[in-house]
Write a protein that holds these residues in place. Structure first.
Motif: not given
Length: 198
Positions: A3, A7, A11, A45-47, A52, A106, A126, A128
């Motif tokens: 993950a 990220i 960033r 985005f999500q895990q 992702p 981000l 992102w 969480r």
């Protein structure tokens, strides 16, 4: 891929690059001296178990503008919005029921000028925590996700064209399964893919 990897890459991609436009492939069609309206979109985005994924929407088929097209959650800045980030988070909450408090911002990408006269700020986020997407009735027909790896690879983007008002216009596409991602959404994703590849 963990993950942390996407990220870190997102960033690094934020706050870099150059502005983009719906006219990048057709500069001869850009109108002169027009006033652009500020807007913002959330590129979130999500895990997931397989890695992702990017959250996208399919606009409602009954809308007057861009019906049935693939888009990020977002829209024009309202008077009550503090800035583009605030607008993007508000729109995502309204359109797909994404709680703003679980989104880690981000950074932002350079603005994108649309053919419809908007100056759009893409906000990278992102997610969480897990959330259950709820499409806004009348605005969104479907909420779906696309793998990060798919949109992060410039090789997955193609240039296609079609006739519009008697002239051939070129545009980026990045299809995924049954979803035809094109136009401003694909152009902003192409810019992101380029920044992620640096």
């Amino acid at each position: 891929m963990t993950a942390a990897d996407p990220i870190t890459r997102l960033r690094a991609a934020a706050n870099g690059g150059a502005p983009s436009s719906d006219f990048d492939l057709n500069p001869e069609f850009r109108p002169a001296n027009r006033t652009l309206r500020p807007a913002a979109v959330l590129v979130a985005f999500q895990q997931a178990a397989e890695g992702p994924r990017l959250v996208l929407t399919k606009r409602a088929s009954g809308l007057k503008h861009h019906p049935g097209q693939i888009a990020f959650p977002g829209g024009k800045l309202d008077p009550g919005d503090a800035d583009a980030v605030d607008a993007a988070l508000r729109e995502a909450e309204e359109e797909v029921a994404l709680p703003r408090h679980i989104v880690e911002v981000l950074g932002t990408m350079p603005a994108h000028e649309t053919i419809t006269g908007f100056n759009v700020t893409p906000v990278l986020g992102w997610i969480r925590d897990t959330f259950e997407p709820i499409p806004e009735t009348g605005e969104v027909d479907e909420v779906f996700t696309v793998p990060f790896a798919h949109i992060a690879d410039p090789a997955n983007f193609m240039v296609e064209s079609r006739f519009f008002r008697g002239t051939r216009r070129r545009f980026y596409v990045v299809p995924y399964g049954p979803y035809y991602i094109w136009g401003a959404t694909a152009r902003m994703l192409r810019a992101l893919a380029e920044d992620l590849s640096r």
